[in-house]
Design a protein around this motif. Structure first.
Motif, PDB file in Angstrom:
ATOM      1  N   GLN A 130      11.252 -29.062 -17.973  1.00 63.47           N
ATOM      2  CA  GLN A 130      10.353 -28.641 -19.209  1.00 63.47           C
ATOM      3  C   GLN A 130      10.554 -26.806 -19.077  1.00 63.47           C
ATOM      4  OE1 GLN A 130       6.175 -29.229 -18.772  1.00 63.47           O
ATOM      5  NE2 GLN A 130       5.666 -28.328 -20.777  1.00 63.47           N
ATOM      6  N   GLU A 131      10.659 -26.512 -20.433  1.00 60.42           N
ATOM      7  CA  GLU A 131      11.071 -24.974 -20.654  1.00 60.42           C
ATOM      8  C   GLU A 131       9.668 -24.581 -20.991  1.00 60.42           C
ATOM      9  OE1 GLU A 131      13.647 -24.208 -23.752  1.00 60.42           O
ATOM     10  OE2 GLU A 131      15.231 -25.556 -23.024  1.00 60.42           O
ATOM     11  N   ILE A 132       9.397 -23.277 -20.040  1.00 64.27           N
ATOM     12  CA  ILE A 132       8.013 -22.776 -20.377  1.00 64.27           C
ATOM     13  C   ILE A 132       8.542 -21.078 -20.869  1.00 64.27           C
ATOM     14  CG2 ILE A 132       6.008 -21.721 -19.583  1.00 64.27           C
ATOM     15  CD1 ILE A 132       5.804 -24.293 -17.619  1.00 64.27           C
ATOM     16  N   PRO A 133       8.427 -20.675 -22.051  1.00 64.40           N
ATOM     17  CA  PRO A 133       9.055 -19.512 -22.542  1.00 64.40           C
ATOM     18  C   PRO A 133       7.909 -18.373 -22.255  1.00 64.40           C
ATOM     19  CG  PRO A 133       8.525 -20.835 -24.291  1.00 64.40           C
ATOM     20  CD  PRO A 133       8.140 -21.590 -23.114  1.00 64.40           C
ATOM     21  N   ARG A 134       8.454 -17.246 -21.773  1.00 68.17           N
ATOM     22  CA  ARG A 134       7.620 -16.142 -21.773  1.00 68.17           C
ATOM     23  C   ARG A 134       7.468 -15.169 -22.777  1.00 68.17           C
ATOM     24  NH1 ARG A 134       9.169 -12.935 -16.365  1.00 68.17           N
ATOM     25  NH2 ARG A 134      11.282 -14.117 -16.840  1.00 68.17           N
ATOM     26  N   THR A 135       8.457 -15.418 -23.655  1.00 69.70           N
ATOM     27  CA  THR A 135       8.566 -14.841 -25.105  1.00 69.70           C
ATOM     28  C   THR A 135       9.049 -15.817 -26.294  1.00 69.70           C
ATOM     29  OG1 THR A 135      11.010 -14.407 -24.666  1.00 69.70           O
ATOM     30  CG2 THR A 135       9.372 -12.607 -24.020  1.00 69.70           C
ATOM     31  N   PRO A 136       8.477 -15.725 -27.381  1.00 68.07           N
ATOM     32  CA  PRO A 136       8.794 -16.787 -28.337  1.00 68.07           C
ATOM     33  C   PRO A 136      10.246 -16.979 -28.615  1.00 68.07           C
ATOM     34  CG  PRO A 136       7.433 -14.845 -29.058  1.00 68.07           C
ATOM     35  CD  PRO A 136       7.734 -14.442 -27.853  1.00 68.07           C
ATOM     36  N   ASP A 137      11.375 -16.121 -28.257  1.00 71.47           N
ATOM     37  CA  ASP A 137      12.449 -16.255 -28.581  1.00 71.47           C
ATOM     38  C   ASP A 137      13.240 -17.387 -27.736  1.00 71.47           C
ATOM     39  OD1 ASP A 137      12.721 -14.821 -26.415  1.00 71.47           O
ATOM     40  OD2 ASP A 137      14.348 -13.301 -27.125  1.00 71.47           O
ATOM     41  N   HIS A 138      12.829 -17.896 -26.698  1.00 72.57           N
ATOM     42  CA  HIS A 138      13.118 -18.942 -25.765  1.00 72.57           C
ATOM     43  C   HIS A 138      14.388 -18.407 -25.115  1.00 72.57           C
ATOM     44  CE1 HIS A 138      10.355 -22.507 -26.484  1.00 72.57           C
ATOM     45  NE2 HIS A 138      10.377 -21.725 -27.701  1.00 72.57           N
ATOM     46  N   ALA A 139      14.607 -16.956 -24.814  1.00 70.61           N
ATOM     47  CA  ALA A 139      15.652 -16.743 -24.123  1.00 70.61           C
ATOM     48  C   ALA A 139      15.822 -17.249 -22.661  1.00 70.61           C
ATOM     49  CB  ALA A 139      15.711 -15.318 -24.103  1.00 70.61           C
ATOM     50  N   PRO A 140      16.926 -17.709 -22.124  1.00 67.60           N
ATOM     51  CA  PRO A 140      16.907 -18.409 -20.935  1.00 67.60           C
ATOM     52  C   PRO A 140      16.595 -17.337 -19.780  1.00 67.60           C
ATOM     53  CG  PRO A 140      18.873 -19.030 -22.186  1.00 67.60           C
ATOM     54  CD  PRO A 140      18.183 -17.868 -22.714  1.00 67.60           C
ATOM     55  N   SER A 141      16.751 -16.144 -19.982  1.00 70.57           N
ATOM     56  CA  SER A 141      16.475 -15.296 -18.769  1.00 70.57           C
ATOM     57  C   SER A 141      15.033 -15.101 -18.816  1.00 70.57           C
ATOM     58  CB  SER A 141      17.267 -13.849 -19.093  1.00 70.57           C
ATOM     59  OG  SER A 141      16.888 -13.236 -20.298  1.00 70.57           O
ATOM     60  N   ARG A 142      14.248 -15.141 -19.735  1.00 66.79           N
ATOM     61  CA  ARG A 142      12.919 -14.900 -19.954  1.00 66.79           C
ATOM     62  C   ARG A 142      12.276 -16.434 -20.250  1.00 66.79           C
ATOM     63  NH1 ARG A 142      15.121 -11.154 -23.046  1.00 66.79           N
ATOM     64  NH2 ARG A 142      14.766 -12.110 -24.969  1.00 66.79           N
ATOM     65  N   THR A 143      12.777 -17.346 -19.429  1.00 66.02           N
ATOM     66  CA  THR A 143      12.337 -18.727 -19.661  1.00 66.02           C
ATOM     67  C   THR A 143      12.027 -19.283 -18.402  1.00 66.02           C
ATOM     68  OG1 THR A 143      13.035 -18.967 -21.872  1.00 66.02           O
ATOM     69  CG2 THR A 143      12.337 -20.799 -20.891  1.00 66.02           C
ATOM     70  N   PHE A 144      10.763 -19.939 -17.686  1.00 65.26           N
ATOM     71  CA  PHE A 144      10.741 -20.729 -16.618  1.00 65.26           C
ATOM     72  C   PHE A 144      11.149 -22.014 -16.778  1.00 65.26           C
ATOM     73  CE2 PHE A 144       7.447 -17.639 -15.888  1.00 65.26           C
ATOM     74  CZ  PHE A 144       8.011 -16.909 -14.748  1.00 65.26           C
ATOM     75  N   PHE A 145      12.065 -22.667 -15.955  1.00 65.21           N
ATOM     76  CA  PHE A 145      12.410 -24.399 -16.197  1.00 65.21           C
ATOM     77  C   PHE A 145      11.563 -24.894 -15.072  1.00 65.21           C
ATOM     78  CE2 PHE A 145      15.776 -21.520 -18.080  1.00 65.21           C
ATOM     79  CZ  PHE A 145      15.989 -22.435 -18.992  1.00 65.21           C
ATOM     80  N   LEU A 146      10.795 -25.901 -15.370  1.00 70.07           N
ATOM     81  CA  LEU A 146      10.104 -26.644 -14.294  1.00 70.07           C
ATOM     82  C   LEU A 146      10.759 -28.016 -14.525  1.00 70.07           C
ATOM     83  CD1 LEU A 146       6.195 -25.925 -15.257  1.00 70.07           C
ATOM     84  CD2 LEU A 146       7.667 -24.870 -13.542  1.00 70.07           C
ATOM     85  N   PHE A 147      11.283 -28.306 -13.051  1.00 69.95           N
ATOM     86  CA  PHE A 147      12.036 -29.605 -12.899  1.00 69.95           C
ATOM     87  C   PHE A 147      11.051 -30.578 -12.207  1.00 69.95           C
ATOM     88  CE2 PHE A 147      15.277 -26.566 -13.254  1.00 69.95           C
ATOM     89  CZ  PHE A 147      16.422 -27.079 -13.789  1.00 69.95           C
ATOM     90  N   SER A 148      10.933 -31.800 -12.599  1.00 71.56           N
ATOM     91  CA  SER A 148      10.213 -32.756 -11.886  1.00 71.56           C
ATOM     92  C   SER A 148      11.067 -34.062 -11.773  1.00 71.56           C
ATOM     93  CB  SER A 148       9.007 -33.179 -12.934  1.00 71.56           C
ATOM     94  OG  SER A 148       9.485 -33.428 -14.200  1.00 71.56           O
TER      95      SER A 148
END
Length: 150
Positions: free
Chosen positions: A25-43
């Protein structure tokens, strides 16, 4: 948890994602969903992983059965000659002839020359490995089926 290099971790995660063993699941820190500023939660969904493994086991069993049939079809004549040799050898051994060993040696020379005998041995070894593989995969199927049903 394991400490492995980032490159190896990314490669493993990608392969597990491709095989549907993990989801993210992607959790973006900014609205642009840039990979460098996005957390990826793996389950991991254990039941889904068990079902995926069960499907892989079934396809493995199918592959082993197809391999056995392919080997039998390709070497049908050789296997028939070997079976004929075994039957005639048993008949000679049952007889009361004094020249059993000589008769068996002549029969073997006629029906199974050394090259064919070596090929039969390779085939029997291959069949034994296929049997062993089917047994191991069968055990895995049983365990996974119990896990999925529980």
């Amino acid at each position: 948890m394991a400490m492995i290099p980032a490159k190896e971790a990314k490669d493993l995660l990608y392969r597990m994602l491709k095989q549907h063993f993990v989801t993210f699941q992607e959790i973006p820190r900014t609205p642009d969903h840039a990979p460098s500023r996005t957390f990826f939660l793996f389950s991991v969904n254990k039941e889904h992983v068990a079902k995926t493994c069960l499907q892989l086991c079934y396809s493995g069993l199918l592959h082993l059965q197809q391999k056995r049939l392919s080997l039998e079809k390709e070497n049908k004549r050789l296997l028939e000659r070997q079976q004929q040799f075994e039957l005639q050898k048993a008949k000679i051994q049952e007889s009361a002839s004094e020249t059993k060993e000589d008769d068996i040696a002549m029969l073997e020379e006629d029906l199974l020359p050394p090259a064919d005998k070596a090929m039969v041995k390779k085939l029997h070894n291959a069949f034994a490995r296929i049997d062993e593989g089917e047994g191991m995969v069968g055990k895995s199927v049983l365990r996974l089926s119990r896990f999925v049903c529980s």
